[in-house]
Design a protein around this motif. Structure first.
Motif, short mmCIF file in Angstrom:
data_model
loop_
_atom_site.label_atom_id
_atom_site.label_comp_id
_atom_site.label_asym_id
_atom_site.label_seq_id
_atom_site.Cartn_x
_atom_site.Cartn_y
_atom_site.Cartn_z
N LYS A 232 -22.74 -18.73 54.52
CA LYS A 232 -21.55 -19.42 54.01
C LYS A 232 -21.90 -20.09 52.69
N ILE A 233 -21.09 -19.85 51.68
CA ILE A 233 -21.25 -20.53 50.41
C ILE A 233 -20.49 -21.83 50.55
N HIS A 234 -21.24 -22.93 50.49
CA HIS A 234 -20.65 -24.22 50.83
C HIS A 234 -21.24 -25.32 49.96
N GLY A 235 -20.44 -25.88 49.10
CA GLY A 235 -20.85 -27.02 48.31
C GLY A 235 -21.73 -26.67 47.12
N ARG A 236 -22.25 -27.74 46.52
CA ARG A 236 -23.13 -27.61 45.35
C ARG A 236 -24.27 -28.60 45.50
N ASP A 237 -25.41 -28.27 44.88
CA ASP A 237 -26.54 -29.18 44.91
C ASP A 237 -26.43 -30.19 43.77
N LYS A 238 -27.44 -31.03 43.59
CA LYS A 238 -27.40 -32.08 42.56
C LYS A 238 -27.31 -31.52 41.14
N GLN A 239 -27.75 -30.29 40.94
CA GLN A 239 -27.68 -29.67 39.62
C GLN A 239 -26.39 -28.88 39.43
N GLY A 240 -25.49 -28.94 40.42
CA GLY A 240 -24.20 -28.26 40.31
C GLY A 240 -24.21 -26.79 40.70
N ARG A 241 -25.31 -26.31 41.28
CA ARG A 241 -25.42 -24.91 41.67
C ARG A 241 -24.79 -24.69 43.04
N PRO B 148 -29.95 -7.30 44.77
CA PRO B 148 -29.92 -6.82 43.39
C PRO B 148 -30.67 -7.76 42.44
N ALA B 149 -31.24 -7.19 41.40
CA ALA B 149 -32.05 -7.97 40.45
C ALA B 149 -31.26 -9.12 39.84
N ASN B 150 -29.99 -8.90 39.50
CA ASN B 150 -29.21 -9.97 38.89
C ASN B 150 -28.99 -11.14 39.85
N VAL B 151 -28.90 -10.86 41.14
CA VAL B 151 -28.75 -11.93 42.13
C VAL B 151 -30.08 -12.68 42.27
N LYS B 152 -31.19 -11.96 42.33
CA LYS B 152 -32.51 -12.59 42.42
C LYS B 152 -32.77 -13.50 41.22
N GLU B 153 -32.35 -13.06 40.03
CA GLU B 153 -32.56 -13.86 38.82
C GLU B 153 -31.82 -15.19 38.89
N ASN B 154 -30.69 -15.21 39.57
CA ASN B 154 -29.89 -16.43 39.66
C ASN B 154 -30.32 -17.34 40.80
N LEU B 155 -31.17 -16.86 41.68
CA LEU B 155 -31.67 -17.68 42.78
C LEU B 155 -32.69 -18.67 42.25
N GLN B 156 -32.35 -19.95 42.27
CA GLN B 156 -33.18 -20.99 41.67
C GLN B 156 -34.10 -21.69 42.65
N ALA B 157 -33.69 -21.80 43.90
CA ALA B 157 -34.51 -22.51 44.89
C ALA B 157 -34.14 -22.05 46.28
N VAL B 158 -35.12 -22.10 47.18
CA VAL B 158 -34.90 -21.80 48.59
C VAL B 158 -35.43 -23.00 49.37
N TYR B 159 -34.57 -23.61 50.16
CA TYR B 159 -34.96 -24.77 50.95
C TYR B 159 -34.88 -24.41 52.43
N PHE B 160 -35.92 -24.76 53.19
CA PHE B 160 -35.96 -24.53 54.62
C PHE B 160 -35.86 -25.89 55.29
N VAL B 161 -34.96 -26.00 56.26
CA VAL B 161 -34.75 -27.26 56.96
C VAL B 161 -35.12 -27.10 58.42
N HIS B 162 -36.01 -27.95 58.89
CA HIS B 162 -36.44 -28.01 60.29
C HIS B 162 -36.94 -26.68 60.84
N PRO B 163 -37.83 -26.02 60.12
CA PRO B 163 -38.37 -24.80 60.72
C PRO B 163 -39.35 -25.15 61.83
N GLY B 164 -39.41 -24.32 62.84
CA GLY B 164 -40.38 -24.51 63.91
C GLY B 164 -41.75 -24.05 63.46
N LEU B 165 -42.70 -24.14 64.34
CA LEU B 165 -44.07 -23.77 64.02
C LEU B 165 -44.16 -22.31 63.55
N GLN B 166 -43.47 -21.41 64.25
CA GLN B 166 -43.51 -20.00 63.88
C GLN B 166 -43.01 -19.79 62.45
#
Length: 139
Positions: free
Chosen positions: A22-31, A97-115
């Protein structure tokens, strides 16, 4: 990944109904933020091909040509139920696609388990070349 016989249209409907992506909201940089809820991911019911097509047709176009971030939330990982597996994840990442990867600025993981933590520590850099981390690391 898909161990039960479910039609492609039923798989797409399931992805929509569970709101896994789901595309939902924006981060502090407006992304834009692409939120992924891994706990709801029905790995036993989805094929990699249907998932890749769903992302290409319904998610990537909505991200547009601007920078975005991914917020991945996954608690309660059950390998047999909601974890697609390393090879499936790599296949999905390679299909972005390459153009989508180029626009990906950050990946955040929340509460991952040990695995998930072990997976990220081992393979995260291979998957996310130059992506992720905190904003302070980028400055």
């Amino acid at each position: 990944m898909c161990s039960q016989v479910v039609s492609e249209s039923e798989q797409e409907e399931l992805i929509d109904r569970l709101e896994i992506f789901k595309i939902h909201g924006r981060d502090k940089q407006g992304r834009k933020i692409l939120r992924i809820i891994g706990k709801f991911f029905p790995a036993r019911l989805l094929s990699v091909e249907v998932l890749k097509r769903y992302l290409a047709e319904r998610v990537y176009p909505r991200l547009g040509k601007k920078a975005f971030t991914v917020l991945y939330v996954h608690t309660g990982v059950q390998r047999s139920e909601n974890f697609a597996g390393i090879s499936a994840l790599r296949s999905i990442y390679d299909a972005i696609p390459a153009n989508v990867k180029e626009n990906l600025q950050a990946v955040y993981f929340v509460h991952p388990g040990l695995q998930a933590r072990l997976f990220l520590a081992t393979f995260g850099r291979l998957f996310f070349n130059g992506v992720g981390g905190s904003e302070s690391e980028r400055s």
